[in-house]
Design a protein around this motif. Structure first.
Motif, PDB file in Angstrom:
ATOM      1  N   UNK A  44       0.245  -1.384  -0.181  1.00 45.99           N
ATOM      2  CA  UNK A  44       0.288  -0.488   0.160  1.00 45.99           C
ATOM      3  C   UNK A  44       1.039   1.304   0.609  1.00 45.99           C
ATOM      4  N   UNK A  45       2.051   1.458   0.615  1.00 42.97           N
ATOM      5  CA  UNK A  45       2.998   2.233   0.670  1.00 42.97           C
ATOM      6  C   UNK A  45       3.306   2.561  -0.802  1.00 42.97           C
ATOM      7  N   UNK A  46       3.742   1.881  -1.354  1.00 42.43           N
ATOM      8  CA  UNK A  46       4.416   1.070  -1.675  1.00 42.43           C
ATOM      9  C   UNK A  46       3.728   2.673  -3.660  1.00 42.43           C
ATOM     10  N   UNK A  47       2.370   1.883  -3.384  1.00 44.90           N
ATOM     11  CA  UNK A  47       1.627   1.978  -4.851  1.00 44.90           C
ATOM     12  C   UNK A  47       1.166   3.452  -3.701  1.00 44.90           C
ATOM     13  N   UNK A  48       0.969   4.039  -2.951  1.00 41.17           N
ATOM     14  CA  UNK A  48       0.832   5.280  -2.787  1.00 41.17           C
ATOM     15  C   UNK A  48       2.020   6.826  -2.970  1.00 41.17           C
ATOM     16  N   UNK A  66       2.524  15.952  -2.007  1.00 44.25           N
ATOM     17  CA  UNK A  66       3.272  16.522  -1.400  1.00 44.25           C
ATOM     18  C   UNK A  66       2.762  15.841   0.526  1.00 44.25           C
ATOM     19  N   UNK A  67       1.935  14.481   0.565  1.00 37.40           N
ATOM     20  CA  UNK A  67       1.991  14.371   1.978  1.00 37.40           C
ATOM     21  C   UNK A  67       3.275  13.319   2.399  1.00 37.40           C
ATOM     22  N   UNK A  68       4.269  13.061   1.227  1.00 38.23           N
ATOM     23  CA  UNK A  68       5.122  12.667   1.770  1.00 38.23           C
ATOM     24  C   UNK A  68       6.602  13.674   1.828  1.00 38.23           C
ATOM     25  N   UNK A  69       5.301  15.237   1.690  1.00 36.26           N
ATOM     26  CA  UNK A  69       7.219  16.280   1.553  1.00 36.26           C
ATOM     27  C   UNK A  69       7.228  16.308   0.511  1.00 36.26           C
ATOM     28  N   UNK A  70       6.517  15.967  -0.564  1.00 34.89           N
ATOM     29  CA  UNK A  70       6.774  16.051  -1.912  1.00 34.89           C
ATOM     30  C   UNK A  70       7.777  15.183  -2.683  1.00 34.89           C
ATOM     31  N   UNK A  71       8.061  15.631  -4.414  1.00 36.13           N
ATOM     32  CA  UNK A  71       8.546  13.770  -4.814  1.00 36.13           C
ATOM     33  C   UNK A  71       9.918  13.382  -3.774  1.00 36.13           C
ATOM     34  N   UNK A  72      10.942  14.265  -4.006  1.00 37.29           N
ATOM     35  CA  UNK A  72      11.496  13.765  -2.953  1.00 37.29           C
ATOM     36  C   UNK A  72      11.225  12.788  -1.710  1.00 37.29           C
ATOM     37  N   UNK A  73      11.125  13.387  -1.624  1.00 34.50           N
ATOM     38  CA  UNK A  73      10.420  12.633  -0.192  1.00 34.50           C
ATOM     39  C   UNK A  73       9.676  11.268  -0.588  1.00 34.50           C
ATOM     40  N   UNK A  74       8.601  11.023  -1.581  1.00 34.36           N
ATOM     41  CA  UNK A  74       7.966  10.672  -1.905  1.00 34.36           C
ATOM     42  C   UNK A  74       8.969   9.096  -2.331  1.00 34.36           C
ATOM     43  N   UNK A  75      10.534   9.440  -3.002  1.00 30.63           N
ATOM     44  CA  UNK A  75      10.806   8.590  -3.854  1.00 30.63           C
ATOM     45  C   UNK A  75      11.556   8.144  -2.287  1.00 30.63           C
ATOM     46  N   UNK A  76      11.622   8.730  -1.581  1.00 28.30           N
ATOM     47  CA  UNK A  76      12.765   8.325  -0.416  1.00 28.30           C
ATOM     48  C   UNK A  76      11.843   6.832   0.505  1.00 28.30           C
ATOM     49  N   UNK A  77      10.521   7.571   0.299  1.00 27.00           N
ATOM     50  CA  UNK A  77       9.567   6.952   1.275  1.00 27.00           C
ATOM     51  C   UNK A  77       9.727   5.559   0.156  1.00 27.00           C
ATOM     52  N   UNK A  79      11.599   4.561  -1.315  1.00 31.51           N
ATOM     53  CA  UNK A  79      13.064   3.043  -1.686  1.00 31.51           C
ATOM     54  C   UNK A  79      12.482   2.315  -0.502  1.00 31.51           C
ATOM     55  N   UNK A  80      12.664   2.774   0.811  1.00 29.87           N
ATOM     56  CA  UNK A  80      12.602   2.070   1.566  1.00 29.87           C
ATOM     57  C   UNK A  80      11.168   1.009   1.930  1.00 29.87           C
ATOM     58  N   UNK A  81      10.279   1.644   1.441  1.00 27.13           N
ATOM     59  CA  UNK A  81       9.499   0.388   1.797  1.00 27.13           C
ATOM     60  C   UNK A  81       9.786  -0.938   0.373  1.00 27.13           C
ATOM     61  N   UNK A  82       9.986  -0.626  -0.832  1.00 28.54           N
ATOM     62  CA  UNK A  82      10.324  -1.532  -1.522  1.00 28.54           C
ATOM     63  C   UNK A  82      11.953  -2.428  -1.032  1.00 28.54           C
ATOM     64  N   UNK A  83      12.561  -1.710   0.043  1.00 23.28           N
ATOM     65  CA  UNK A  83      13.758  -2.610   0.865  1.00 23.28           C
ATOM     66  C   UNK A  83      13.280  -3.391   1.604  1.00 23.28           C
ATOM     67  N   UNK A  84      12.000  -2.956   2.468  1.00 23.56           N
ATOM     68  CA  UNK A  84      11.329  -3.629   3.783  1.00 23.56           C
ATOM     69  C   UNK A  84      10.725  -4.809   2.320  1.00 23.56           C
ATOM     70  N   UNK A  85       9.754  -4.539   1.484  1.00 25.58           N
ATOM     71  CA  UNK A  85       9.200  -5.671   0.960  1.00 25.58           C
ATOM     72  C   UNK A  85      10.119  -6.802   0.145  1.00 25.58           C
ATOM     73  N   UNK A  86      11.306  -6.731  -0.387  1.00 25.51           N
ATOM     74  CA  UNK A  86      12.065  -6.859  -1.068  1.00 25.51           C
ATOM     75  C   UNK A  86      12.854  -8.258  -0.132  1.00 25.51           C
ATOM     76  N   UNK A 170      17.829   2.458  -8.685  1.00 24.06           N
ATOM     77  CA  UNK A 170      18.323   3.084  -7.835  1.00 24.06           C
ATOM     78  C   UNK A 170      19.566   3.022  -7.777  1.00 24.06           C
ATOM     79  N   UNK A 171      20.493   1.719  -8.427  1.00 23.43           N
ATOM     80  CA  UNK A 171      21.728   2.124  -8.029  1.00 23.43           C
ATOM     81  C   UNK A 171      22.214   1.851  -9.186  1.00 23.43           C
ATOM     82  N   UNK A 172      21.926   3.047 -10.311  1.00 17.15           N
ATOM     83  CA  UNK A 172      22.048   3.250 -11.701  1.00 17.15           C
ATOM     84  C   UNK A 172      23.834   2.903 -12.017  1.00 17.15           C
ATOM     85  N   UNK A 173      24.977   3.818 -11.023  1.00 13.32           N
ATOM     86  CA  UNK A 173      25.938   3.833 -11.254  1.00 13.32           C
ATOM     87  C   UNK A 173      26.413   2.327 -11.202  1.00 13.32           C
ATOM     88  N   UNK A 174      26.134   1.701 -10.163  1.00 11.24           N
ATOM     89  CA  UNK A 174      26.289  -0.034 -10.208  1.00 11.24           C
ATOM     90  C   UNK A 174      25.807  -1.011 -11.222  1.00 11.24           C
TER      91      UNK A 174
END
Length: 290
Positions: A44-48, A66-77, A79-86, A170-174
């Motif tokens: 649900x968090x990843x979808x939102x 804006x609920x998550x502090x803007x697009x940058x904040x949404x991106x941080x949340x 990635x965190x939720x994606x790591x937890x799901x994986x 998430x890790x484009x350089x690598x």
């Protein structure tokens, strides 16, 4: 109460005992319910957080970000939720493999308690299609129905596909050290397309099968309480019920009924998830069709 139920013998003629309306039987243990809860919350968090990034040109996308502090904040949340799901899915697969190949629980790979699709599932699907059109009787389901197995493997497949594409982004350089440049465009497309497909499937097909279908509406709380009534198990999973009776294992699954406070918390969490899911589906349709 559980001890009293455990002392109740099965009928001498081999038929199932009379239905006890007060008896509840364990369907999911606590570990399974926690895993489902983690996957539900992270999904649900990843979808939102992901939909505002994918539909950033839509007014509702900018508002939701804006609920998550803007697009940058949404991106941080995101990635965190994606790591937890994986991590949760990898842990689950590792545990299944360990139990199957180290502890020797072969029933996880094949048989009536397995989530692996089997010939009976195709027979059950055919029989249910006939039952829908009043051309036959309803199939007698085992511990897991064919649509539950489809849901299960869809989550594993979708998580693996979206997770792999997400890690590339998430890790484009690598990733650039081993992948050609055009793969980043593929990863971006796959991640967004698979995410949209997964959201549509979960919030339409899975929600209907699990909660909104006749007999379960408005919600099936087994994902939260872990138990079903004697009547529910006999009516919905007759093959499993009969197998448990023959093996003398039915009373072993008897548990106390869920408390009122537990049921209320389940309805609150479930309603929040259903509302968020349906709302996101409507927003996606609006963005696509406008």
């Amino acid at each position: 109460m559980t001890a009293m139920l455990a002392d109740r013998p099965a009928r001498e003629d081999g038929r199932p005992p009379a239905i006890d309306p007060t008896r509840h039987l364990r369907r999911f243990d606590l570990k399974t319910r926690i895993l489902h809860g983690v996957i539900m919350v992270t999904f649900l968090g990843l979808a939102a957080t992901g939909m505002p990034l994918l539909f950033s040109d839509a007014p509702w996308g900018r508002w939701l970000a804006r609920v998550f502090g803007g697009f940058q904040g949404a991106g941080l949340v995101h990635r965190f939720l994606g790591a937890v799901l994986l991590a949760a899915v990898v842990w689950h697969v590792g545990e299944v493999l360990w139990r199957a190949f180290v502890r020797g629980e072969k029933g996880l790979l094949w048989g009536p308690t397995s989530m692996v699709p089997q010939p009976k599932d195709f027979v059950d699907f055919y029989q249910q299609m006939r039952w829908f059109f009043h051309l036959g009787s309803q199939p007698r389901f085992e511990q897991f129905t064919y649509w539950e197995k489809f849901d299960y493997w869809a989550v594993l497949w979708g998580t693996a596909l979206m997770g792999a594409a997400g890690l590339v982004l998430w890790f484009p350089q690598a990733a650039s050290r081993i992948l050609p440049g055009w793969m980043f465009n593929v990863a971006l497309f796959v991640h967004g397309a698979e995410a949209t497909l997964a959201i549509g499937f979960i919030f339409v097909v899975h929600f209907f099968n699990g909660h909104l279908r006749p007999g379960k509406f408005p919600m099936d709380l087994v994902w939260f309480t872990g138990s079903v009534t004697d009547h529910e198990l006999r009516e919905e999973r007759a093959a499993q019920y009969d197998r448990l009776v023959r093996a003398g294992d039915l009373d072993r699954l008897a548990v106390p009924p869920p408390t009122g406070s537990l049921v209320r918390r389940g309805y609150v969490l479930g309603t929040a998830g259903l509302t968020l899911g349906v709302g996101l589906i409507l927003l996606i349709l609006y963005a696509v069709l406008r």
